[in-house]
Design a protein around this motif. Structure first.
Motif: not given
Length: 144
Positions: A59-60, A65-67, A81-84, A90-91
């Motif tokens: 939750n950070r 996007v990390p590999e 996930e994307e949060r609006l 990005l979290y």
């Protein structure tokens, strides 16, 4: 000289001999085989790989996007996930950690083999049973 009347005649005699053979049965042999099963325990080394899956909440907020990464026997798969929000951010929601654990064990596997046993019976001339002898393997009679 053969015309002389007083000539003595001596007969010459010679003995001759002849030889003949005749086959005579003096005994018989009966040979029989029997197949038997021999139980064996064969050792076998087995290996297996188990996979442990651990979900680690993160939750950070992240910028990219990390590999997927792998360190030794640990593979880390990022779940994002994307949060609006007023802006899109990005979290890193969680990571899935997958660890391979190898185990080795020795087991005994049952197996069967077959071998033949030879039984030799010496019979008399009349065909009656006599002295049976038995051998447990083919190697005992390789010279036959």
């Amino acid at each position: 000289m053969p015309d002389e009347p007083n000539a003595d005649i001596i007969p010459v005699v010679e003995e001759t001999i002849s030889l003949s053979k005749q086959a005579v049965i003096t005994g018989r042999v009966r040979v029989s085989t029997q197949t038997e099963t021999v139980e064996h325990r064969l050792p076998a080394d087995l290996s297996s790989t188990e996979v442990e899956v651990v979900r680690v909440p993160v939750n950070r907020r992240i910028d990219a996007v990390p590999e997927v990464t792998t360190r030794d026997d640990l593979t880390i798969i990022p779940v994002v996930e994307e949060r609006l929000v007023v802006t899109r951010e990005l979290y890193l929601r969680e990571e899935v950690h997958i660890r391979r654990v190898e185990r080795h064990e020795t087991v005994e596997i049952p197996a069967e083999t077959r071998r033949q046993v030879v039984r030799v019976e010496h019979l008399s001339e009349s065909g009656q049973g006599g002295d049976p002898t038995q051998s447990n393997s083919k190697e005992d009679h390789d010279d036959l």
